[in-house]
Design a protein around this motif. Structure first.
Motif, PDB file in Angstrom:
ATOM      1  N   ARG A 151       0.654  -1.250   0.134  1.00 33.05           N
ATOM      2  CA  ARG A 151      -0.148  -0.045   0.251  1.00 33.05           C
ATOM      3  C   ARG A 151       0.818   1.329   0.036  1.00 33.05           C
ATOM      4  O   ARG A 151       0.495   2.262  -0.609  1.00 33.05           O
ATOM      5  N   HIS A 152       1.818   1.306   0.743  1.00 34.19           N
ATOM      6  CA  HIS A 152       2.744   2.470   0.779  1.00 34.19           C
ATOM      7  C   HIS A 152       4.074   2.500   0.218  1.00 34.19           C
ATOM      8  O   HIS A 152       4.762   3.662   0.390  1.00 34.19           O
ATOM      9  N   LYS A 153       4.300   1.621  -0.564  1.00 35.82           N
ATOM     10  CA  LYS A 153       5.983   1.366  -1.023  1.00 35.82           C
ATOM     11  C   LYS A 153       6.023   2.648  -2.065  1.00 35.82           C
ATOM     12  O   LYS A 153       7.178   3.147  -1.915  1.00 35.82           O
ATOM     13  N   GLU A 154       5.285   3.012  -2.908  1.00 38.85           N
ATOM     14  CA  GLU A 154       5.467   3.839  -3.803  1.00 38.85           C
ATOM     15  C   GLU A 154       5.533   5.506  -3.399  1.00 38.85           C
ATOM     16  O   GLU A 154       6.492   6.284  -3.837  1.00 38.85           O
ATOM     17  N   LYS A 155       4.937   5.780  -2.428  1.00 46.15           N
ATOM     18  CA  LYS A 155       4.988   6.865  -1.653  1.00 46.15           C
ATOM     19  C   LYS A 155       6.250   7.170  -1.040  1.00 46.15           C
ATOM     20  O   LYS A 155       6.940   7.927  -1.089  1.00 46.15           O
ATOM     21  N   VAL A 156       6.670   5.806  -0.402  1.00 55.22           N
ATOM     22  CA  VAL A 156       7.960   5.984   0.585  1.00 55.22           C
ATOM     23  C   VAL A 156       9.030   5.772  -0.705  1.00 55.22           C
ATOM     24  O   VAL A 156      10.016   7.077  -0.419  1.00 55.22           O
ATOM     25  N   ARG A 157       9.081   5.527  -1.623  1.00 59.43           N
ATOM     26  CA  ARG A 157       9.912   5.411  -2.644  1.00 59.43           C
ATOM     27  C   ARG A 157       9.986   6.684  -3.117  1.00 59.43           C
ATOM     28  O   ARG A 157      10.928   7.165  -3.540  1.00 59.43           O
ATOM     29  N   ASN A 158       9.146   7.417  -3.605  1.00 59.54           N
ATOM     30  CA  ASN A 158       9.048   8.694  -4.212  1.00 59.54           C
ATOM     31  C   ASN A 158       9.506   9.815  -3.275  1.00 59.54           C
ATOM     32  O   ASN A 158      10.442  10.568  -3.634  1.00 59.54           O
ATOM     33  N   ILE A 159       9.363   9.795  -1.833  1.00 57.78           N
ATOM     34  CA  ILE A 159       9.980  10.507  -1.194  1.00 57.78           C
ATOM     35  C   ILE A 159      11.500  10.596  -1.087  1.00 57.78           C
ATOM     36  O   ILE A 159      12.253  11.468  -1.067  1.00 57.78           O
ATOM     37  N   ILE A 160      11.638   9.331  -0.890  1.00 61.39           N
ATOM     38  CA  ILE A 160      13.266   9.192  -1.006  1.00 61.39           C
ATOM     39  C   ILE A 160      13.903   9.502  -2.300  1.00 61.39           C
ATOM     40  O   ILE A 160      15.033  10.309  -2.363  1.00 61.39           O
TER      41      ILE A 160
END
Lengths: 519, 197
Positions: B42-51
Motif C-alpha cells: 500500500r505505501h511502498k510507492e509513496k515512500v520510494r517517491n519521497i526518497i
C-alpha cells in the motif's frame, strides 16, 4: 521587512491552500489593494507550478514487496535470524559433543568400527562353502594350482583365483574374470614326462586328491559373491610343490630335471617334505581374506570341515531319496561398479593394497599376513638328532651282580601324593628298576635326594662307587660327548635356518618366473 | 430489494482509509505477519517517491526504502495509534534520507575539491535547455531543511500538518521553510527566466 516576509509566507500558504477561512478573507482583502502582493502571489504560483512539474515519480518496482519480505526473513527477529546459523551451530555442537565423548570414552570409535566390521563380516561369512564344491576342482586344477598358482572359481573356468609372490617377497592374490588359461593337460604331460607307471600315476593322483581336500577349507565361496582365501594357502602351495617335486625326484630323478624348471631345486634338494607338509597342515589357518563385491577385509573364520561334509552327505542322501541329483550352486564373482570406480587408482584398505578394474581384483598382502613357513634342510641333522635321542632313551644304570646276603633297602614316599620310590637292592635284576623310560628318569632328577645322603644322580653314582668300585657302567663321558654333538648340530641347524630365511625370497622369485616354463 | 442491496455492497470497490492501516497493524501485532506485506504494497510507492525526491538518486531508492520498511517491521509492535501510520512512516523515511545525506556529507569531506566542483558544475551550464531538469537541479541546490518540506508539499501533496509531523517541527516552521524554499528557487532560476517562460 519582517512584516513583508510574514505576508509573503501567508501568500505561500495561500497558494498551498493551507490558510483558515478567516486568514483567506483577510489576505484576499489586502491583495485587492496591493500590487506588490499580487506580483508576489503570481511569482509564488509560478514557482509552485514549476516545482510540481519538474519532478516525475520514480518508476514503480513490482518486486519491491518481495524484496522487503526477503530482507525481513534475513533480518527478522533474533530467532528468525539465528535460523540461518542453525546448521553451523549444529555442526559446532556436534563436534564439541563428539570431542567430549571421545575424551570420556576414547575407545568408542574403535568399538563402533569393530561392530561395523563384525556386521559386515557376519553378512559375508554366512553360508561359505569350499571352492571344490562350487567349481568341481579336478586333479589337473590342483596340479595347475601347484605350478601355475591358479584355481578356477567356477565350473565354466572363466574366473580364476591367481596367487603369487611379489619381488619384495610379499604375497598377492587376484581374481580375474574372462581369463583364459591356455596350458592344458599339464598333469598328463608331467606323468608322461616322468614315464610314470600306473602305480606311480595313482600315487600322484593320491597326492593331488589329498591336497584337494585340504584346499576345501583354504578357498571358500558363497552365493553373496564372497571369496574367502585362507592366508595359509601360499604355504599349501609350497607344500604341494615340495610334495610333487619330491615324488618326481624319487620316481625319475633324471627325467625330472627335463620336466621341471630349475627354479624348483630348492624344493627337491631337501628331503624334508614331510616335515614341511606337517608344519603347513598344523598351522592354525583361521585367518581369511574376504573379497566381496563391495569391500575387502580380513577376519578370523573357523570353517567346520567335518560339519560341512556331514551336511553335504545328508543332503545328497535326501536328494537320492527324492530321486533328484544334487545341484552345485553356480558362482560368478563380480565387483560392484561403485567399488570399482572408487578403487580405480591403487588404494589401501587398512592392510591391503588393492587394484580393481572391471575384469580383475588384485590384492597385495602385507608381508606379515601369510604365516612364514620356510623349507628347512634337516636331512643331515635328523640322523644325528635321532641317534642322540636314542641314546637318551637307552640311558640306564647298570649294576653288577651282587652276592647274596648283601642287601639294603631305601624307601621314600612323598607326603603330598601317592608317589614314591622304593630301592630294594636285595632283588637281582636291578637294571629293570632303573631302565626306566626317560620321563621317569626326568622325574627322578628333579627330586630332593638329601634324605638319602646324595643330592643328585651324580652323587648317587659316587654312592654306588663306594659299594661297587668302578664297575658301574655309568658312561658319563659318552653322554657328555653325545650332548656336545647335539649342541653342535643345533647350532648348525640355526645357521642353516638363517641362511634359508635369506635365500627364500630369491627362490620365490625364481618360482614366479617359472610360469613361462612348459611342464 | 434486499438482494439488490447486497449486490451493490459487494460491487463497491474497497476504499482504503486510516482504519485500514490501523486494522492491519493490529492484526500484525496480534501475530498475523502477512498483514505487513499489505502495508508495504500500500505505501511502498509513496515512500520510494519521497526518497527519490529527497536524494534525487533513483539507484538508492530501493535500498533506503527497504531500510525504512525493515525499521517499520521491527518497531510496528510499539506503534501507539496516536497519529496516522503514514505520518510515522514518512518520518522514518525522511530520517533515513537524512541519515544517508549525513553519511554522504561525511564522505564528501574526504573527496577531492575537483570532484565537488564537478558535482555542482551544472548550475552555470549555459546549454541547459530542459526546463524540468533545470528546476530539478535548482531544487537540489536548496538546503535540505527547505527542500524536503517543499517537495513533500508540491510533489507529494502532503499537508503542512503532515509535513510538520514528518520532519518533527512546528507548522509555522513548515510554512516559513516552504516560502523560503520558493524564494530561493526563484533566485536560483533567475538566469533561466527566458527558458522558463
Amino acid at each position: 521587512m519582517k512584516i513583508y516576509t510574514k505576508k509573503y509566507e501567508l501568500l505561500s500558504a495561500y497558494v498551498d491552500d493551507e490558510l483558515s477561512d478567516t486568514e483567506i478573507r483577510k489576505l484576499e482583502d489586502e491583495l485587492r489593494f496591493s500590487k506588490d502582493l499580487q506580483e508576489k502571489l503570481d511569482d509564488l504560483k509560478r514557482v509552485k507550478k514549476l516545482t510540481s512539474k519538474s519532478v516525475k515519480s520514480v518508476p514503480e518496482n513490482h518486486y519491491f514487496d518481495t524484496r522487503v519480505s526477503a530482507a525481513i526473513r534475513n533480518d527478522g527477529p533474533w530467532l528468525f535470524r539465528i535460523r540461518k546459523y542453525i546448521p553451523v551451530v549444529g555442526i559446532v555442537a556436534l563436534s564439541i559433543a563428539l570431542m567430549v565423548v571421545l575424551k570420556v570414552n576414547p575407545g568408542i570409535i574403535n568399538s563402533l568400527l569393530e561392530r561395523q566390521k563384525s556386521n559386515i563380516s557376519e553378512f559375508y561369512t554366512q553360508n561359505l562353502k569350499p571352492l571344490l564344491y562350487a567349481a568341481d576342482l579336478t586333479n589337473e586344477d590342483i596340479f595347475n594350482f601347484a605350478f601355475y598358482h591358479q584355481l578356477p572359481l567356477d565350473n565354466q573356468k572363466s574366473q580364476y583365483l591367481l596367487l603369487g609372490t611379489g619381488q619384495n617377497g610379499s604375497q598377492f592374490c587376484e581374481i580375474k574374470s574372462n581369463y583364459k588359461f591356455n596350458n592344458t593337460n599339464n598333469l598328463d604331460k608331467f606323468v608322461k614326462g616322468l614315464n610314470l607307471n600306473a602305480i606311480q600315476k595313482q600315487q600322484v593322483d593320491s597326492i593331488l586328491s589329498n591336497y584337494a581336500i585340504d584346499l576345501q577349507s583354504q578357498v571358500l565361496v558363497n552365493e553373496k559373491n564372497t571369496v574367502a582365501i585362507n592366508s595359509n594357502i601360499w604355504n599349501y602351495n609350497k607344500a604341494l610343490i615340495a610334495d610333487l617335486v619330491s615324488f618326481a625326484a624319487r620316481a625319475n630323478k633324471e627325467e625330472m630335471r627335463n620336466v621341471l624348471p630349475a627354479g624348483f631345486d630348492s624344493y627337491y634338494n631337501n628331503g624334508s617334505v614331510a616335515r614341511l607338509v606337517n608344519e603347513v597342515r598344523s598351522e592354525n589357518g583361521n585367518k581369511y581374506i574376504f573379497i566381496t563385491p563391495d569391500t575387502i577385509f580380513s577376519d578370523s573364520f573357523n570353517f567346520d570341515k567335518e560339519k560341512f561334509s556331514q551336511d553335504m552327505k545328508k543332503l545328497n542322501e535326501e536328494m537320492k531319496k527324492m530321486n533328484k541329483s544334487g545341484e552345485n550352486f553356480s558362482f560368478n564373482f563380480h565387483m560392484d561398479s561403485n567399488f570399482v570406480n572408487k578403487t580405480k587408482i591403487p588404494s589401501y584398505n587398512g592392510q591391503f593394497k588393492i587394484y580393481v578394474d572391471s575384469n580383475s581384483c588384485l590384492i597385495h598382502l602385507p608381508q606379515v599376513f601369510v604365516p612364514q613357513i620356510q623349507i628347512p634342510n634337516l636331512d643331515s641333522m635328523s640322523a644325528n638328532i635321532g641317534k642322540a635321542a636314542d641314546l637318551f632313551r637307552s640311558f640306564s644304570f647298570n649294576f653288577p651282580e651282587m652276592s647274596k646276603g648283601k642287601n639294603f633297602n631305601y624307601k621314600y614316599f612323598y607326603s603330598d601324593s601317592g608317589k614314591g620310590y622304593n630301592f630294594n637292592f636285595r632283588v637281582f635284576g636291578l637294571d629293570s628298576t632303573f631302565n626306566f623310560k626317560n620321563h621317569k628318569m626326568d622325574s627322578m632328577f628333579g627330586k630332593n635326594f638329601r634324605r638319602f645322603n646324595f643330592n643328585s644322580p651324580d652323587s648317587l653314582k659316587g654312592f654306588y662307587k663306594s659299594f661297587f668300585g668302578d664297575s658301574t657302567a655309568f658312561n658319563q663321558r659318552e653322554i657328555e660327548k653325545e650332548l656336545q654333538q647335539v649342541q653342535r648340530q643345533l647350532e648348525l641347524f640355526q645357521k642353516q635356518m638363517d641362511k634359508l630365511q635369506k635365500q627364500f625370497p630369491k627362490n620365490e622369485k625364481h618360482l614366479k618366473s617359472s610360469k613361462s616354463v612348459e611342464i | 430489494m434486499k438482494n439488490k442491496k447486497k449486490k451493490t455492497e459487494l460491487q463497491l470497490p474497497q476504499i482504503l482509509n486510516l482504519d485500514d492501516d490501523f486494522s492491519l497493524i493490529k492484526r500484525f501485532i496480534e501475530g498475523d505477519e502477512s498483514t505487513f506485506n499489505l502495508l508495504v504494497v500500500r505505501h511502498k510507492e509513496k515512500v520510494r517517491n519521497i526518497i527519490y525526491l529527497t536524494l534525487n538518486n533513483h539507484e538508492l531508492v530501493d535500498d533506503i526504502a527497504q531500510e525504512v520498511f525493515l525499521t517499520v517491521y521491527k518497531n510496528l509492535g510499539r506503534f501507539r495509534f496516536e497519529s496516522q501510520f503514514t505520518t510515522w512512516l514518512y518520518r522514518i523515511t525522511i530520517n533515513k534520507c537524512k541519515d544517508h545525506l549525513r553519511k554522504i556529507k561525511i564522505r564528501s569531506i574526504f573527496t577531492s575539491i575537483k570532484d565537488e566542483e564537478e558535482d555542482f558544475g551544472y548550475s552555470t551550464s549555459p546549454d541547459e535547455k530542459d526546463v524540468a531538469e533545470i528546476v530539478r537541479k535548482a531544487i537540489d541546490q536548496l538546503p535540505e531543511k527547505l527542500k524536503i518540506p517543499l517537495l513533500l508539499k508540491d510533489i507529494e501533496g502532503l499537508s503542512y500538518q503532515e509535513i510538520a509531523e514528518s520532519i518533527q517541527c512546528e507548522i509555522g516552521t513548515v510554512k516559513s521553510r516552504i516560502f523560503r524554499a520558493r524564494e530561493g528557487l526563484r533566485n536560483i532560476l533567475k538566469p533561466y527566466e527566458k527558458e522558463l517562460m
